[in-house]
Write a protein that holds these residues in place. Structure first.
Motif, PDB file in Angstrom:
ATOM      1  N   GLY A  46      37.392   7.106 -10.740  1.00 27.73           N
ATOM      2  CA  GLY A  46      36.270   6.939  -9.823  1.00 27.73           C
ATOM      3  C   GLY A  46      35.892   8.254  -9.162  1.00 27.73           C
ATOM      4  N   SER A  47      34.661   8.346  -8.701  1.00 27.86           N
ATOM      5  CA  SER A  47      34.204   9.583  -8.063  1.00 27.86           C
ATOM      6  C   SER A  47      34.967   9.858  -6.768  1.00 27.86           C
ATOM      7  N   ALA A  48      35.534   8.831  -6.139  1.00 28.06           N
ATOM      8  CA  ALA A  48      36.323   9.017  -4.914  1.00 28.06           C
ATOM      9  C   ALA A  48      37.821   9.027  -5.207  1.00 28.06           C
ATOM     10  N   GLY A  49      38.193   8.950  -6.478  1.00 32.37           N
ATOM     11  CA  GLY A  49      39.602   8.954  -6.874  1.00 32.37           C
ATOM     12  C   GLY A  49      39.887   7.857  -7.881  1.00 32.37           C
ATOM     13  N   ARG A  50      41.051   7.926  -8.500  1.00 33.57           N
ATOM     14  CA  ARG A  50      41.429   6.935  -9.516  1.00 33.57           C
ATOM     15  C   ARG A  50      41.654   5.579  -8.868  1.00 33.57           C
ATOM     16  N   PHE A  51      41.331   4.514  -9.610  1.00 32.26           N
ATOM     17  CA  PHE A  51      41.602   3.156  -9.125  1.00 32.26           C
ATOM     18  C   PHE A  51      41.850   2.241 -10.311  1.00 32.26           C
ATOM     19  N   GLY A  52      42.626   1.210 -10.061  1.00 35.55           N
ATOM     20  CA  GLY A  52      42.963   0.252 -11.101  1.00 35.55           C
ATOM     21  C   GLY A  52      42.263  -1.071 -10.877  1.00 35.55           C
ATOM     22  N   VAL A  53      42.050  -1.799 -11.971  1.00 34.87           N
ATOM     23  CA  VAL A  53      41.390  -3.100 -11.908  1.00 34.87           C
ATOM     24  C   VAL A  53      42.211  -4.106 -12.698  1.00 34.87           C
ATOM     25  N   LEU A  54      42.495  -5.231 -12.059  1.00 38.48           N
ATOM     26  CA  LEU A  54      43.137  -6.386 -12.689  1.00 38.48           C
ATOM     27  C   LEU A  54      42.157  -7.550 -12.633  1.00 38.48           C
ATOM     28  N   ALA A  55      42.491  -8.644 -13.309  1.00 39.26           N
ATOM     29  CA  ALA A  55      41.655  -9.841 -13.254  1.00 39.26           C
ATOM     30  C   ALA A  55      41.515 -10.306 -11.807  1.00 39.26           C
ATOM     31  N   ARG A  56      40.394 -10.919 -11.512  1.00 41.29           N
ATOM     32  CA  ARG A  56      40.051 -11.439 -10.183  1.00 41.29           C
ATOM     33  C   ARG A  56      39.826 -10.338  -9.147  1.00 41.29           C
ATOM     34  N   HIS A  57      39.495  -9.136  -9.611  1.00 40.61           N
ATOM     35  CA  HIS A  57      39.190  -8.023  -8.695  1.00 40.61           C
ATOM     36  C   HIS A  57      37.905  -8.323  -7.935  1.00 40.61           C
ATOM     37  N   THR A  58      37.805  -7.844  -6.739  1.00 39.59           N
ATOM     38  CA  THR A  58      36.593  -7.965  -5.942  1.00 39.59           C
ATOM     39  C   THR A  58      35.447  -7.250  -6.649  1.00 39.59           C
ATOM     40  N   PRO A  59      34.253  -7.834  -6.663  1.00 44.81           N
ATOM     41  CA  PRO A  59      33.121  -7.151  -7.302  1.00 44.81           C
ATOM     42  C   PRO A  59      32.898  -5.760  -6.704  1.00 44.81           C
ATOM     43  N   LEU A  60      32.538  -4.825  -7.586  1.00 44.25           N
ATOM     44  CA  LEU A  60      32.413  -3.420  -7.197  1.00 44.25           C
ATOM     45  C   LEU A  60      31.439  -2.729  -8.141  1.00 44.25           C
ATOM     46  N   LEU A  61      30.638  -1.824  -7.598  1.00 42.13           N
ATOM     47  CA  LEU A  61      29.783  -0.969  -8.412  1.00 42.13           C
ATOM     48  C   LEU A  61      29.970   0.439  -7.869  1.00 42.13           C
ATOM     49  N   THR A  62      30.404   1.367  -8.723  1.00 41.70           N
ATOM     50  CA  THR A  62      30.659   2.732  -8.278  1.00 41.70           C
ATOM     51  C   THR A  62      30.423   3.714  -9.409  1.00 41.70           C
ATOM     52  N   THR A  63      30.457   4.985  -9.067  1.00 39.55           N
ATOM     53  CA  THR A  63      30.272   6.036 -10.064  1.00 39.55           C
ATOM     54  C   THR A  63      31.622   6.516 -10.579  1.00 39.55           C
ATOM     55  N   LEU A  64      31.592   7.076 -11.768  1.00 45.41           N
ATOM     56  CA  LEU A  64      32.785   7.645 -12.390  1.00 45.41           C
ATOM     57  C   LEU A  64      32.626   9.149 -12.505  1.00 45.41           C
ATOM     58  N   ARG A  65      33.741   9.847 -12.387  1.00 51.75           N
ATOM     59  CA  ARG A  65      33.745  11.275 -12.661  1.00 51.75           C
ATOM     60  C   ARG A  65      34.346  11.458 -14.050  1.00 51.75           C
ATOM     61  N   GLU A  66      34.358  12.685 -14.527  1.00 48.76           N
ATOM     62  CA  GLU A  66      34.931  12.974 -15.832  1.00 48.76           C
ATOM     63  C   GLU A  66      36.425  12.673 -15.808  1.00 48.76           C
ATOM     64  N   GLY A  67      36.910  12.038 -16.859  1.00 47.88           N
ATOM     65  CA  GLY A  67      38.333  11.736 -16.938  1.00 47.88           C
ATOM     66  C   GLY A  67      38.621  10.683 -17.991  1.00 47.88           C
ATOM     67  N   MET A  68      39.842  10.155 -17.922  1.00 45.45           N
ATOM     68  CA  MET A  68      40.292   9.190 -18.915  1.00 45.45           C
ATOM     69  C   MET A  68      40.392   7.790 -18.314  1.00 45.45           C
ATOM     70  N   LEU A  69      39.891   6.795 -19.056  1.00 42.56           N
ATOM     71  CA  LEU A  69      40.162   5.399 -18.734  1.00 42.56           C
ATOM     72  C   LEU A  69      41.491   5.082 -19.385  1.00 42.56           C
ATOM     73  N   ARG A  70      42.394   4.488 -18.664  1.00 47.99           N
ATOM     74  CA  ARG A  70      43.669   4.058 -19.244  1.00 47.99           C
ATOM     75  C   ARG A  70      43.617   2.543 -19.361  1.00 47.99           C
ATOM     76  N   VAL A  71      43.671   2.062 -20.595  1.00 51.62           N
ATOM     77  CA  VAL A  71      43.454   0.646 -20.889  1.00 51.62           C
ATOM     78  C   VAL A  71      44.747   0.010 -21.385  1.00 51.62           C
ATOM     79  N   ALA A  72      45.106  -1.139 -20.788  1.00 51.17           N
ATOM     80  CA  ALA A  72      46.244  -1.933 -21.249  1.00 51.17           C
ATOM     81  C   ALA A  72      45.681  -3.231 -21.842  1.00 51.17           C
ATOM     82  N   PRO A  73      45.440  -3.261 -23.163  1.00 54.55           N
ATOM     83  CA  PRO A  73      44.857  -4.464 -23.780  1.00 54.55           C
ATOM     84  C   PRO A  73      45.863  -5.614 -23.821  1.00 54.55           C
ATOM     85  N   LEU A  74      45.352  -6.842 -23.942  1.00 49.79           N
ATOM     86  CA  LEU A  74      46.242  -7.999 -24.078  1.00 49.79           C
ATOM     87  C   LEU A  74      47.041  -7.901 -25.368  1.00 49.79           C
TER      88      LEU A  74
END
Length: 138
Positions: A30-58
């Motif tokens: 995120g533009s304000a720092g890294r953050f994680g998302v799990l199921a049932r996360h609160t709705p959010l709309l934000t900008t991303l900075r350059e970097g890596m998405l780390r994905v843990a698929p099912l």
């Protein structure tokens, strides 16, 4: 044992879809720092900075997806990443170089290298500094 609640991740760049699937978790730059998302996360709309998405698929191994910036929309059951440029982890160094090339070729970047623009910029800074010191511009 209860199975984790699935969360759908969709990653799209200007070039088209990059990856979509069910995940347990995603970590985003995120533009304000890294953050994680799990199921049932609160709705959010934000900008991303350059970097890596780390994905843990099912299903399958964790992966990384490079993004050069963009936006992310988080809903309780879905995460949508709209990236300027996005590439799976195998090609991320190439993607970083491509993003840097695009930024350097932009009209704004070319204007910054123009000598007339630089002279105008120096003059404006000089006048502003005089104003801060309480002196009238000459």
């Amino acid at each position: 044992m209860n199975a984790p609640t699935p969360l759908v991740l969709e990653v799209v760049s200007l070039a088209g879809p990059i990856w979509s699937g069910e995940i347990r978790e995603v970590d985003l730059p995120g533009s304000a720092g890294r953050f994680g998302v799990l199921a049932r996360h609160t709705p959010l709309l934000t900008t991303l900075r350059e970097g890596m998405l780390r994905v843990a698929p099912l299903q399958g191994e964790p992966m990384e997806i490079y993004v050069s910036g963009g936006f992310v929309e988080v809903q309780p059951d879905k995460v949508t990443v709209l990236a300027d440029l996005a590439v799976r982890d195998a090609d991320w160094e190439h993607a970083q170089a491509e993003a840097a090339r695009e930024r350097a070729a932009s009209g704004m970047a070319q204007a910054f290298t123009d000598e007339d623009y630089m002279a105008m910029h120096v003059e404006l800074i000089h006048r502003y500094s005089l104003q801060l010191r309480g002196r009238p511009p000459r």
